[in-house]
Scaffold this active site. Structure first.
Site, PDB file in Angstrom:
ATOM      1  N   GLY A  75      44.164  45.509  44.672  1.00  0.00           N
ATOM      2  CA  GLY A  75      43.589  45.445  43.319  1.00  0.00           C
ATOM      3  C   GLY A  75      43.942  46.687  42.517  1.00  0.00           C
ATOM      4  CB  VAL A  99      38.125  49.584  39.775  1.00  0.00           C
ATOM      5  CG1 VAL A  99      37.677  50.748  40.653  1.00  0.00           C
ATOM      6  CG2 VAL A  99      36.910  48.917  39.125  1.00  0.00           C
ATOM      7  CE1 TYR A 140      33.072  39.226  42.036  1.00  0.00           C
ATOM      8  CE2 TYR A 140      30.739  39.749  41.754  1.00  0.00           C
ATOM      9  CZ  TYR A 140      32.063  40.149  41.793  1.00  0.00           C
ATOM     10  OH  TYR A 140      32.381  41.480  41.590  1.00  0.00           O
ATOM     11  CE  LYS A 176      33.476  41.316  45.068  1.00  0.00           C
ATOM     12  NZ  LYS A 176      34.516  42.296  45.392  1.00  0.00           N
ATOM     13  N   PRO A 205      29.060  48.952  42.899  1.00  0.00           N
ATOM     14  CG  PRO A 205      31.292  49.054  42.273  1.00  0.00           C
ATOM     15  CD  PRO A 205      30.367  48.377  43.239  1.00  0.00           C
TER      16      PRO A 205
HETATM   17  P1  NAP Z   1      40.225  43.309  37.760  1.00  0.00           P
HETATM   18  O1  NAP Z   1      40.527  44.254  36.661  1.00  0.00           O
HETATM   19  O2  NAP Z   1      40.084  41.854  37.431  1.00  0.00           O
HETATM   20  O3  NAP Z   1      41.347  43.478  38.875  1.00  0.00           O
HETATM   21  C1  NAP Z   1      41.392  42.608  39.964  1.00  0.00           C
HETATM   22  C2  NAP Z   1      42.500  43.058  40.872  1.00  0.00           C
HETATM   23  O4  NAP Z   1      42.559  42.172  41.997  1.00  0.00           O
HETATM   24  C3  NAP Z   1      43.874  43.042  40.190  1.00  0.00           C
HETATM   25  O5  NAP Z   1      44.607  44.158  40.639  1.00  0.00           O
HETATM   26  C4  NAP Z   1      44.494  41.751  40.722  1.00  0.00           C
HETATM   27  O6  NAP Z   1      45.915  41.794  40.770  1.00  0.00           O
HETATM   28  C5  NAP Z   1      43.916  41.724  42.135  1.00  0.00           C
HETATM   29  N1  NAP Z   1      43.909  40.376  42.684  1.00  0.00           N
HETATM   30  C6  NAP Z   1      43.260  39.292  42.214  1.00  0.00           C
HETATM   31  N2  NAP Z   1      43.528  38.217  42.984  1.00  0.00           N
HETATM   32  C7  NAP Z   1      44.376  38.640  43.970  1.00  0.00           C
HETATM   33  C8  NAP Z   1      45.019  38.003  45.052  1.00  0.00           C
HETATM   34  N3  NAP Z   1      44.841  36.699  45.311  1.00  0.00           N
HETATM   35  N4  NAP Z   1      45.819  38.751  45.844  1.00  0.00           N
HETATM   36  C9  NAP Z   1      46.017  40.063  45.608  1.00  0.00           C
HETATM   37  N5  NAP Z   1      45.417  40.725  44.608  1.00  0.00           N
HETATM   38  C10 NAP Z   1      44.613  40.013  43.785  1.00  0.00           C
HETATM   39  O7  NAP Z   1      38.901  43.707  38.532  1.00  0.00           O
HETATM   40  P2  NAP Z   1      38.121  45.107  38.538  1.00  0.00           P
HETATM   41  O8  NAP Z   1      37.097  45.018  37.479  1.00  0.00           O
HETATM   42  O9  NAP Z   1      39.067  46.232  38.598  1.00  0.00           O
HETATM   43  O10 NAP Z   1      37.333  44.973  39.928  1.00  0.00           O
HETATM   44  C11 NAP Z   1      37.689  45.742  41.064  1.00  0.00           C
HETATM   45  C12 NAP Z   1      36.610  45.556  42.113  1.00  0.00           C
HETATM   46  O11 NAP Z   1      35.364  46.006  41.595  1.00  0.00           O
HETATM   47  C13 NAP Z   1      36.391  44.092  42.513  1.00  0.00           C
HETATM   48  O12 NAP Z   1      36.214  44.001  43.900  1.00  0.00           O
HETATM   49  C14 NAP Z   1      35.119  43.703  41.767  1.00  0.00           C
HETATM   50  O13 NAP Z   1      34.443  42.676  42.444  1.00  0.00           O
HETATM   51  C15 NAP Z   1      34.368  45.009  41.767  1.00  0.00           C
HETATM   52  N6  NAP Z   1      33.382  45.169  40.692  1.00  0.00           N
HETATM   53  C16 NAP Z   1      33.771  45.061  39.382  1.00  0.00           C
HETATM   54  C17 NAP Z   1      32.820  45.215  38.383  1.00  0.00           C
HETATM   55  C18 NAP Z   1      33.185  45.097  36.913  1.00  0.00           C
HETATM   56  O14 NAP Z   1      32.261  45.161  36.069  1.00  0.00           O
HETATM   57  N7  NAP Z   1      34.440  44.964  36.548  1.00  0.00           N
HETATM   58  C19 NAP Z   1      31.467  45.484  38.721  1.00  0.00           C
HETATM   59  C20 NAP Z   1      31.136  45.618  40.065  1.00  0.00           C
HETATM   60  C21 NAP Z   1      32.093  45.457  41.043  1.00  0.00           C
HETATM   61  P3  NAP Z   1      46.834  41.419  39.475  1.00  0.00           P
HETATM   62  O15 NAP Z   1      46.204  42.058  38.286  1.00  0.00           O
HETATM   63  O16 NAP Z   1      48.125  42.013  39.829  1.00  0.00           O
HETATM   64  O17 NAP Z   1      46.813  39.928  39.381  1.00  0.00           O
END
Ligand code: NAP
Ligand code: GDP
Length: 318
Positions: free
Chosen positions: A11, A16, A139, A143, A166
């Protein structure tokens, strides 16, 4: 300095992951080699592709951020996809980490996976205490299983696989797609579009009453580095701003209005869902470890995020 670490960040192309790239670049260390990968490098829902990725990079440590991620409205319409993709990715990453002898894995939960009916503030011991909010049960259950797997890998094989929790994250390089985005990037995109078109009405979905704790992605990235280097419990740790920093969606909207210097009218579309009213989380465990950690003030972080989007709107993910 310690033992040499080769750290694979799944990711690594997301919100993040990009923040982590920036923070790692700022704090470069001789004893660490960082590899950031996205879905183009490997589909982690596929076990063989996951094995090939690990064979290629041979990580000693993994920060597992990859997930199917989305805001309230995307979760409501895709619970099955969120459940299946995330169960598969998490299971594959932990299994292959074990097979290849990875020393430590830090995975990512979220405060939105906590029980819907609960007492506040929520803490790390309450994750499995009852059903999650129905809007994002897919989700949430996927998780929650990370924590269950972490405990099982530790019990059966002695692995140090842990997780962080987070609160809502925001910052540069977010997902600005109106269908799938979280509230901050969604509203940044919408207000930017209104102002570009010379419009005078900014529409916010829902009543504006729900409460949220928002963490700036760069602050979260700094905390991730600490977890990777210093935190050695299998049990999860909440990475959130303080409870006093919780804001309503209406307050968030006003902060965005200031950051954009928008002089028009704000309208709340109450036909749209509010989701969970609140999910107030305690960061007491984090504060015990890091009593002096300073979070970026919300207004500063919102302004930086808005300015980033204004500069990068043509190429931002939407
Ligand atoms: P994001 O911007 O949507 O990024 C998701 C990442 O996962 C991207 O790098 C994407 O790759 C990769 N990904 C998705 N499907 C995949 C697959 N099948 N195989 C390999 N890689 C895959 O998400 P984020 O907000 O950075 O979230 C990062 C983490 O924080 C996650 O685990 C999320 O659950 C957690 N989180 C997020 C939030 C929030 O508010 N955003 C809050 C709490 C926890 P590509 O972009 O290259 O497709
Ligand atoms: P959540 O914290 O997991 O519920 O995720 P969101 O980041 O999607 O935040 C949802 C809250 O923001 C709900 O109360 C929504 O009603 C409200 N909201 C207001 N406008 C928007 C928008 O444009 N997109 C999203 N995702 N939520 C919005």
């Amino acid at each position: 300095m310690g033992e040499f670490k080769r750290i694979l960040v799944t990711g690594g192309s997301g919100l993040v992951g990009k923040a982590l790239q920036i923070v790692v670049q700022d704090e470069k260390r001789q004893d660490e080699d960082w590899i950031f990968v996205g879905s183009k490098d490997a589909n982690l829902c596929d076990l063989d592709a996951t094995r090939q990725l690990f064979d290629k990079h041979k990580p000693t440590h993994v920060i597992h951020l990859a997930a199917m991620v989305g805001g309230l409205f995307h979760n409501m319409s895709h619970n099955l996809d969120f459940l299946r993709s995330n169960l598969a990715m998490n299971s594959n990453v932990l299994q292959v980490s074990h097979e290849k002898g990875v020393k430590k894995v830090v995975s990512c939960l979220s405060t939105c996976i906590f029980p819907d009916k609960t007492t506040y503030p929520i803490d790390e011991t309450m994750i499995h205490n009852g059903p999650p909010h129905p809007s994002n049960f897919g989700y949430s259950y996927a998780k929650r299983m990370i924590d269950v797997m972490n405990q099982a890998y530790h019990e059966q094989h002695g692995c140090l696989f842990t997780s962080v929790v987070p609160c809502n994250v925001f910052g540069p390089h977010d997902n600005y797609n109106l269908e799938s985005s979280h509230v901050i990037p969604g509203l940044i995109r919408r207000l930017h579009d209104v102002m570009e078109a010379g419009g005078s009405t900014f529409t916010v979905l829902g009543t504006g009453k729900p409460l949220r704790q928002f963490i700036y992605s760069l602050d979260l990235a700094r905390l991730f580095l600490w977890v990777l280097r210093e935190y050695d419990e299998v049990a999860p740790i909440i990475l959130s701003v303080d409870e006093t920093a919780e804001v309503s969606i209406r307050q968030l909207t006003e902060e965005l209005q200031k950051a954009f210097d928008f002089k028009g009218e704000i309208v709340f579309d109450t036909t749209k869902a509010d989701g969970q009213y609140k999910k107030t989380a305690s960061n007491a465990k984090l504060r015990k470890y890091l009593p002096d950690f300073k979070f970026t003030p919300f207004a500063v972080a919102v302004k930086e995020s808005v300015d980033w989007y204004k500069t990068n709107s043509k190429t931002a993910r939407n």
